[in-house]
Structures are given as C-alpha cells and as structure tokens.
Design a protein around this motif. Structure first.
Motif: not given
Length: 104
Positions: A33, A37, A54, A58, A63, A66-67, A70
């Motif tokens: 992921r 991103i 995304p 955030s 990245p 952020i993953s 998620e």
C-alpha cells in the motif's frame, strides 16, 4: 499483567497486528500500500488517476505511515487470493483491497 505503554507509533502495532492477522501479512500489506500511495503522489501532475488515493486524512508525510493509518482505520484489509473471484490468482497470493470495494 502487562501494561500498555504509550509509544510514538499511532496506531499502535498491536492494533495493526490484530487487523492484519500476522506480522508477515502486516509487512506485506503495508509495504504494497505504501508503494501505491507513493505512486499516486508521483503521478498527480500527469492526471492519469489509475491509482487509489489515500483513504484517510493524515498529517503524516511518509507513505508507510499513511498505509499504517489506513490499516488501523479498517480502510485497507488483507484478502487471500482464494477468496477473490478471479480464476488466474495463484494460491497463497494476497491482494490489497479497499474496504469499500469488498464484495457483499
């Protein structure tokens, strides 16, 4: 009894492991992921729009962070290839699925 200590990582790794199922699944899911991103942010100026943006708001710039957010938020879930309707998937392969796109 073990006590939970505050860490800098948000969401906590224990929550992420619960959602992914195993350490290996978490590493695989989050790295795939994060690459998506990163590709999304790199192609923004080109207007292609083929990669899913995304799924969470955030303040993180990385990245991978952020993953993790998620996954912690339930927006990205691991799905085994055997569970997908596609016939061409090899056994044992895992895919990223946006939680909103799961079949009913």
């Amino acid at each position: 009894m073990a006590t939970r200590q505050d860490t800098m990582m948000s969401p906590p790794i224990e929550d992420l492991l619960d959602r992914a199922g195993s350490k290996f699944s978490l590493v695989t899911l989050s790295s795939k992921r994060a690459r998506e991103i990163n590709s999304y942010f790199n192609q923004l100026g080109e207007g292609l729009g083929a990669i899913v943006p995304p799924q969470v708001t955030s303040v993180a710039r990385k990245p991978l962070s952020i993953s993790f957010e998620e996954i912690g938020g339930g927006k990205i879930v691991p799905v085994r290839a055997e569970d997908l309707p596609e016939a061409g998937a090899a056994p044992g392969d895992a895919e990223l699925v946006v939680a909103d796109d799961l079949p009913e």
